[in-house]
Design an enzyme around this catalytic site. Sequence first.
Site, PDB file in Angstrom:
ATOM      1  N   GLY A  49      28.299 -29.756 -60.005  1.00 13.58           N
ATOM      2  CA  GLY A  49      27.450 -29.886 -58.829  1.00 13.58           C
ATOM      3  C   GLY A  49      26.124 -29.203 -59.082  1.00 13.58           C
ATOM      4  N   GLN A  54      18.370 -25.103 -56.600  1.00  9.63           N
ATOM      5  CA  GLN A  54      18.615 -24.606 -57.962  1.00  9.63           C
ATOM      6  C   GLN A  54      17.603 -25.134 -58.976  1.00  9.63           C
ATOM      7  OE1 GLN A  54      23.069 -25.650 -57.930  1.00  9.63           O
ATOM      8  NE2 GLN A  54      22.951 -23.845 -59.259  1.00  9.63           N
ATOM      9  N   HIS A 138      30.567 -24.707 -52.229  1.00 12.27           N
ATOM     10  CA  HIS A 138      29.675 -23.975 -53.132  1.00 12.27           C
ATOM     11  C   HIS A 138      28.256 -24.558 -53.082  1.00 12.27           C
ATOM     12  CE1 HIS A 138      28.880 -21.937 -57.178  1.00 12.27           C
ATOM     13  NE2 HIS A 138      27.834 -22.729 -57.017  1.00 12.27           N
ATOM     14  N   GLU A 139      28.165 -25.883 -53.186  1.00 15.17           N
ATOM     15  CA  GLU A 139      26.844 -26.529 -53.194  1.00 15.17           C
ATOM     16  C   GLU A 139      26.167 -26.411 -51.836  1.00 15.17           C
ATOM     17  OE1 GLU A 139      25.601 -27.103 -55.927  1.00 15.17           O
ATOM     18  OE2 GLU A 139      27.465 -27.004 -57.051  1.00 15.17           O
ATOM     19  N   HIS A 142      24.376 -23.245 -51.348  1.00 13.99           N
ATOM     20  CA  HIS A 142      23.048 -23.171 -51.970  1.00 13.99           C
ATOM     21  C   HIS A 142      21.960 -23.610 -50.985  1.00 13.99           C
ATOM     22  CE1 HIS A 142      23.761 -21.963 -56.091  1.00 13.99           C
ATOM     23  NE2 HIS A 142      24.660 -22.903 -56.292  1.00 13.99           N
TER      24      HIS A 142
END
Length: 184
Positions: A49, A54, A138-139, A142
């Site tokens: 991912g 990021q 998790h993504e 972000h």
Amino acid sequence: MSLLKIARMGHPVLDAVAPSPDPALLEDATFQRLIDDMIETMYDEPGVGLAAPQVHVPLRLLVMDPGEYLPGGPYVVIDPVLTFPREERFSLWEGCLSVPGLRGETERYRHAHLAFRDRHGEARELSLEGFAAAVAQHEYDHLDGVLFVRRVPDLTRLAYEEEFLRHHAEPPADEDDGEEAGED
Ligand code: NI
């Protein structure tokens, strides 16, 4: 297409809450090329991912491909809404391309429902479980400026990758996807 430079922990772009992209951006060739570049960068690293912050783009956009845990990838996820239909959680060891070399044991919801727009602006929904649900969490984090290291409740379970492999990695289990560790 080209590979994108990945922001690492400490860069402010990773700590900010990202805004939703203007729907008109979907018509923009530069935005579509960004999506292609994010997919290429994710596979090149390799990762499962990658979120736009990021790659220094503060927008609510992510790409993910948890492989066998969610066939049909890569998924392009724009302006997602993530909800959790059940309370059940599980732990897993995570890594992150923005936190190279480290692994940490987090707790995530085992089931997640992801509503989003795809790269064409179409409304999509996915029901996720296990590793795929954890990747989405998790993504999504972000997009809200949260790195996985802040989801590690016991900091003795934060380790360099070599030490993780030496001391914490468990042999592959056939059924329990909670033992997986993925870079995203
Ligand atoms: Ni990450």
